[in-house]
Scaffold this motif. Structure first.
Motif, PDB file in Angstrom:
ATOM      1  N   THR A   1       0.816  -1.212   0.027  1.00 60.37           N
ATOM      2  CA  THR A   1       0.017   0.062  -0.094  1.00 60.37           C
ATOM      3  C   THR A   1       0.929   1.142  -0.069  1.00 60.37           C
ATOM      4  O   THR A   1       2.124   0.997   0.435  1.00 60.37           O
ATOM      5  CB  THR A   1      -0.995  -0.119   1.192  1.00 60.37           C
ATOM      6  N   CYS A  21       0.575   5.435   0.717  1.00 55.63           N
ATOM      7  CA  CYS A  21      -0.208   6.366   1.244  1.00 55.63           C
ATOM      8  C   CYS A  21       0.146   7.772   0.242  1.00 55.63           C
ATOM      9  O   CYS A  21       1.220   8.057  -0.394  1.00 55.63           O
ATOM     10  CB  CYS A  21       0.245   6.841   2.574  1.00 55.63           C
ATOM     11  N   PRO A  22      -0.899   8.527  -0.152  1.00 56.66           N
ATOM     12  CA  PRO A  22      -2.300   8.463   0.475  1.00 56.66           C
ATOM     13  C   PRO A  22      -3.344   7.704  -0.624  1.00 56.66           C
ATOM     14  O   PRO A  22      -4.428   7.478  -0.307  1.00 56.66           O
ATOM     15  CB  PRO A  22      -2.607   9.952   0.522  1.00 56.66           C
ATOM     16  N   THR A  77      -4.819   2.424  -1.193  1.00 53.91           N
ATOM     17  CA  THR A  77      -4.963   1.705  -0.007  1.00 53.91           C
ATOM     18  C   THR A  77      -5.248   0.362  -0.112  1.00 53.91           C
ATOM     19  O   THR A  77      -5.016  -0.292   1.132  1.00 53.91           O
ATOM     20  CB  THR A  77      -6.450   2.290   0.481  1.00 53.91           C
ATOM     21  N   ARG A  78      -4.871  -0.049  -1.201  1.00 50.99           N
ATOM     22  CA  ARG A  78      -4.976  -1.695  -1.143  1.00 50.99           C
ATOM     23  C   ARG A  78      -3.691  -2.443  -1.654  1.00 50.99           C
ATOM     24  O   ARG A  78      -2.938  -1.750  -2.614  1.00 50.99           O
ATOM     25  CB  ARG A  78      -6.089  -2.171  -2.334  1.00 50.99           C
ATOM     26  N   GLY A  81      -5.682  -3.829   3.041  1.00 49.02           N
ATOM     27  CA  GLY A  81      -6.319  -2.716   2.831  1.00 49.02           C
ATOM     28  C   GLY A  81      -6.096  -1.767   3.978  1.00 49.02           C
ATOM     29  O   GLY A  81      -6.015  -1.864   5.270  1.00 49.02           O
ATOM     30  N   ALA A  82      -5.644  -0.456   3.746  1.00 47.77           N
ATOM     31  CA  ALA A  82      -4.902   0.267   4.820  1.00 47.77           C
ATOM     32  C   ALA A  82      -6.029   1.627   5.007  1.00 47.77           C
ATOM     33  O   ALA A  82      -7.084   1.611   4.042  1.00 47.77           O
ATOM     34  CB  ALA A  82      -3.618   1.116   4.484  1.00 47.77           C
ATOM     35  N   CYS A  83      -6.062   2.154   6.122  1.00 47.71           N
ATOM     36  CA  CYS A  83      -6.871   3.629   6.216  1.00 47.71           C
ATOM     37  C   CYS A  83      -8.455   3.009   6.087  1.00 47.71           C
ATOM     38  O   CYS A  83      -9.327   3.669   5.835  1.00 47.71           O
ATOM     39  CB  CYS A  83      -6.649   4.508   5.085  1.00 47.71           C
ATOM     40  N   ASP A 103      -9.991   0.590   4.669  1.00 53.17           N
ATOM     41  CA  ASP A 103     -10.308  -0.156   3.354  1.00 53.17           C
ATOM     42  C   ASP A 103     -10.145  -1.434   3.415  1.00 53.17           C
ATOM     43  O   ASP A 103      -9.032  -1.977   2.644  1.00 53.17           O
ATOM     44  CB  ASP A 103      -9.798   0.714   2.134  1.00 53.17           C
ATOM     45  N   TRP A 105      -0.113   7.010   7.203  1.00 50.51           N
ATOM     46  CA  TRP A 105      -1.140   6.572   6.885  1.00 50.51           C
ATOM     47  C   TRP A 105      -2.248   7.065   8.161  1.00 50.51           C
ATOM     48  O   TRP A 105      -3.294   7.412   8.130  1.00 50.51           O
ATOM     49  CB  TRP A 105      -1.259   4.972   7.090  1.00 50.51           C
ATOM     50  N   ARG A 137      -5.122   9.355   8.073  1.00 53.35           N
ATOM     51  CA  ARG A 137      -6.563   8.940   8.394  1.00 53.35           C
ATOM     52  C   ARG A 137      -7.305   9.804   9.492  1.00 53.35           C
ATOM     53  O   ARG A 137      -8.361  10.024   9.273  1.00 53.35           O
ATOM     54  CB  ARG A 137      -6.253   7.390   9.115  1.00 53.35           C
TER      55      ARG A 137
END
Length: 451
Positions: free
Chosen positions: A221, A223-224, A227-228, A246-248, A250, A389, A393
């Motif tokens: 992933t 940023c920003p 997210t995947r 998934g980050a943030c 997601d 992240w 977020r």
């Protein structure tokens, strides 16, 4: 317990990899080692209860593999005989950056990909075969028992109303350890803590698929905007573990239809082609408690003697970065070096028993003060992008974050175009080179030229 004629005993709380490594070290210095674990210990390669990560991808860093062989000689060969693939992190790993795939280059960074259940079972089999190690399962620790002056821990209280005494107690109860509360109940101050949560969640499953030109695939992933991500690795038994990330917030779903729909939005033709031929052979498992959490026990003004805490109970990393097992092994080797120095045994072998109480006095404090040296590198690796992240977020992105994001974008461009930069990136990620290697003249020159 204080007389020299009494056999010396050690107690380890938790029978995960950190606890098993500690028990292996303590076997060389104590007459008896008691391993306290609330869950049954399987006699085969099945996942142990209470280990959420048992259903997700596991791999040792190159540094972690070296540490494992030092503590458990021949285990690498044992994993090989069980069918786990050995890989070179430059040649056998396909790293998919947003700007393109990194060149495949030989790096001599060897490691293993295996299921957590297999790795833990083989380590557990070795430790439980030691003549002075006694597992006590089905027991949950409810508190610490100290001496009258509250200067040292003498035993742990358990949920069956009994106690397990020991001349040395080691807590390796993991990232959800209740130790801060138990220390408070015993009259000790609250330790300072820090948490960095990038909102990462992932789902994993086992698949059967044809062999690929690579043994592992990583799509990080970024940023920003990205997210995947994805992690795919070949395990023993010709199975593949596929993890979608998934980050943030997601996060991927844990049903096959949603899982594949999530993968389609990775915009990665290699992942799409792999899943088109892959057949699921296990349920999907989801995990979202990935925050980096550090408890600074070494900063406490008072600490009980004869009591150590290690592993994820001290510093838990986002599991996706693969740092936890290697750090736990390094901490076990730290304890071995301290005990060897105190007993005058530079190369301990076989149960010898600690000669007396004097060797244990002050050991706990020294161990906790030196522990940050084992966690610092992994903490920086795991929180470097997770901290960005986390602020993104929360809507608190800083000028420094934007500068780092710019640098990472150029770094990924350079790694996708230049084999030498790709090799340096792999060496840093595998703890074979310091992070400052990514600021070396060659890498900086490529970045200043636009990657």
């Amino acid at each position: 317990m204080d007389t020299s004629s009494t056999p010396r005993s050690a107690v380890v709380l938790g029978a995960g990899i950190a606890g098993l490594a500690m028990a292996r070290v303590l076997h060389d210095f104590f007459d008896a080692v008691v391993l306290v674990e609330p869950h049954p210990l399987p006699a085969d390669d099945r996942p142990r209860g209470g280990v959420p990560q048992a259903h997700h991808i596991h791999g040792l860093t190159a540094r972690g593999l070296d540490l494992m062989e030092e503590l458990f000689p021949g285990l690498d060969r044992e994993l090989e005989d069980a069918g786990t693939p050995r890989l070179d992190h430059g040649r056998d790993v396909l790293t998919c950056f947003p700007t393109g795939n990194a060149p495949r280059v030989d790096t001599d960074l060897g490691s293993r990909l295996s299921s957590r259940a297999l790795m833990e079972a083989r380590i557990r089999g070795r430790v439980l075969a030691l003549p002075n190690v006694e597992p006590r399962t089905g027991l949950r620790v409810t508190g610490l028992v100290t001496d009258a002056a509250r200067s040292a821990v003498r035993a742990v209280a358990t949920d069956d109303g009994g106690t397990v005494p020991g001349d040395l107690v080691v807590d390796t109860t993991g990232r959800f350890s209740r130790l801060p509360r138990r220390l408070a109940d015993a009259g000790f101050p609250t330790p300072p803590t820090r948490t960095i949560d990038a909102g990462v969640g992932y789902a994993s499953g086992l698949f059967e698929a044809p062999d690929q030109s690579w043994l592992a695939l990583i799509q990080p992933t970024v940023c920003p905007d990205r997210t995947r991500g994805a992690y795919i690795g070949k395990l023993e038994g010709s199975r593949w573990m596929v993890t979608l990330v998934g980050a943030c917030g997601d996060h991927p779903p844990a049903d096959q239809e949603g899982f594949r729909a999530f993968a389609d939005r990775l915009d990665n033709p290699v992942v799409a082609a792999f899943l088109a031929e892959a057949r699921p052979v296990s349920p999907l498992h989801r995990y979202v408690r990935t925050e980096n959490h550090r408890t600074d026990y070494h900063r406490m003004p008072a600490w009980p003697d004869r009591f150590l805490v290690a592993g994820d109970a001290v510093c838990a990393f986002n599991p996706l970065y693969g740092q936890g097992i290697g750090v736990a092994l390094e901490q076990a080797l730290l304890l071995r070096s301290l005990l060897a120095a105190r007993t005058g045994r530079s190369t301990p072998s076989g149960p010898v028993g600690v000669a007396g109480v004097a060797e244990l006095t002050g050991l706990a404090r020294e161990f906790q003060r030196r522990l940050p040296r084992t966690t610092g590198y992994a903490w920086r690796m795991s929180t470097f992008q997770d901290a960005i992240w986390a602020r993104h977020r929360a809507g608190r992105t800083t000028r420094r974050d934007r500068a780092v994001t710019w640098y990472l974008d150029r770094l990924y461009r350079a790694a996708a175009a230049d084999p030498a930069t790709a090799a340096t990136f792999a060496r840093v990620f595998q703890r074979a080179a310091p992070p400052t290697a990514l600021l070396g003249p060659r890498v900086l020159l490529r970045i200043l030229r636009g990657g």
